[in-house]
Motif scaffolding. Structure first.
Motif, PDB file in Angstrom:
ATOM      1  N   LEU A  48       1.562  -0.352  -7.408  1.00 58.77           N
ATOM      2  CA  LEU A  48       0.717  -1.314  -8.033  1.00 58.77           C
ATOM      3  C   LEU A  48      -0.516  -1.534  -8.019  1.00 58.77           C
ATOM      4  O   LEU A  48      -1.514  -1.132  -8.388  1.00 58.77           O
ATOM      5  CB  LEU A  48       1.389  -1.991  -9.583  1.00 58.77           C
ATOM      6  N   VAL A  49      -0.361  -2.687  -7.535  1.00 60.59           N
ATOM      7  CA  VAL A  49      -2.193  -2.796  -6.596  1.00 60.59           C
ATOM      8  C   VAL A  49      -2.910  -1.971  -5.610  1.00 60.59           C
ATOM      9  O   VAL A  49      -4.170  -2.169  -6.101  1.00 60.59           O
ATOM     10  CB  VAL A  49      -1.680  -3.946  -5.143  1.00 60.59           C
ATOM     11  N   LEU A  50      -1.853  -0.770  -5.162  1.00 54.71           N
ATOM     12  CA  LEU A  50      -2.766   0.397  -4.864  1.00 54.71           C
ATOM     13  C   LEU A  50      -4.182   0.983  -5.634  1.00 54.71           C
ATOM     14  O   LEU A  50      -4.748   1.597  -5.758  1.00 54.71           O
ATOM     15  CB  LEU A  50      -1.304   1.317  -4.043  1.00 54.71           C
ATOM     16  N   ALA A  54      -7.332   1.899  -6.259  1.00 53.36           N
ATOM     17  CA  ALA A  54      -8.239   3.023  -6.354  1.00 53.36           C
ATOM     18  C   ALA A  54      -8.910   3.217  -8.012  1.00 53.36           C
ATOM     19  O   ALA A  54     -10.163   4.379  -8.033  1.00 53.36           O
ATOM     20  CB  ALA A  54      -6.891   3.755  -6.225  1.00 53.36           C
ATOM     21  N   PHE A  55      -7.797   3.010  -8.707  1.00 52.78           N
ATOM     22  CA  PHE A  55      -9.117   3.379 -10.221  1.00 52.78           C
ATOM     23  C   PHE A  55      -9.308   1.618 -10.761  1.00 52.78           C
ATOM     24  O   PHE A  55      -8.991   0.744 -10.040  1.00 52.78           O
ATOM     25  CB  PHE A  55      -7.340   3.671 -11.351  1.00 52.78           C
ATOM     26  N   ASP A  56      -9.734   1.921 -12.279  1.00 49.78           N
ATOM     27  CA  ASP A  56      -9.347   0.073 -13.016  1.00 49.78           C
ATOM     28  C   ASP A  56      -8.673  -0.426 -13.308  1.00 49.78           C
ATOM     29  O   ASP A  56      -7.254   0.357 -13.561  1.00 49.78           O
ATOM     30  CB  ASP A  56     -11.218   0.886 -13.580  1.00 49.78           C
ATOM     31  N   LYS A  62      -3.540   1.527 -19.360  1.00 54.22           N
ATOM     32  CA  LYS A  62      -3.298   2.832 -20.066  1.00 54.22           C
ATOM     33  C   LYS A  62      -2.642   3.529 -19.583  1.00 54.22           C
ATOM     34  O   LYS A  62      -0.964   4.122 -20.318  1.00 54.22           O
ATOM     35  CB  LYS A  62      -4.729   4.250 -20.528  1.00 54.22           C
ATOM     36  N   VAL A  63      -2.218   3.636 -18.264  1.00 57.98           N
ATOM     37  CA  VAL A  63      -0.582   4.902 -17.640  1.00 57.98           C
ATOM     38  C   VAL A  63       0.245   3.603 -17.715  1.00 57.98           C
ATOM     39  O   VAL A  63       1.333   4.676 -18.416  1.00 57.98           O
ATOM     40  CB  VAL A  63      -1.881   5.553 -16.431  1.00 57.98           C
TER      41      VAL A  63
END
Length: 140
Positions: A48-50, A54-56, A62-63
């Motif tokens: 989840l940290v990865l 990679a995203f914000d 949201k996902v």
């Protein structure tokens, strides 16, 4: 402002899936070898940290729309209830048992009550770790 890291984001989607599968393996292997809820929870948190790197935080939220404080609380409740369940059968606290069952597709499989306790530990570790990481990330 973050650049559009297309390679990082594409690679992260594949690697996160592999890490989650490995975390599930560690979770279930923990009943016979070292591992289980704690190591599986840390591995899931790493995945989840990865995603967060990679995203914000907004995109990941949201996902994966979980309130990680509630995840930790429900895991703690599950672990405590599993331990208290031993008093119903008049055995010492946190005494676990197992039995073998014939499951479709899996055949003869051992199912243990320790899986419920490990699931509670897993949820606590993921919940606490992600709450800390998100709190640090949001403060920036």
């Amino acid at each position: 402002m973050k650049k559009n890291d297309l390679i990082l984001q594409t690679t992260t989607k594949v690697v996160t899936f592999i890490i989650i599968i490995f975390a599930i393996h560690l979770f279930f292997a923990g009943h016979y070898t070292p591992g289980g809820g704690f190591v599986g929870g840390l591995t899931t948190s790493a995945a989840l940290v990865l995603l967060l790197l990679a995203f914000d935080i907004k995109t990941v939220s949201k996902v994966i729309p979980f309130d990680y404080k509630k995840v930790a609380a429900s895991g703690l409740l599950l672990a405590i209830l599993t331990g208290l369940g031993s008093f119903i059968f008049k055995v010492p606290f946190l005494t676990h048992t197992y039995s073998y069952f014939n499951l479709p597709l899996l055949g003869k499989t051992s199912l243990a009550t320790v899986v419920l306790f490990d699931l509670g530990v897993y949820l606590v570790v993921v919940g606490v770790t992600m709450t800390i990481i998100q709190t640090i990330g949001e403060s920036e």
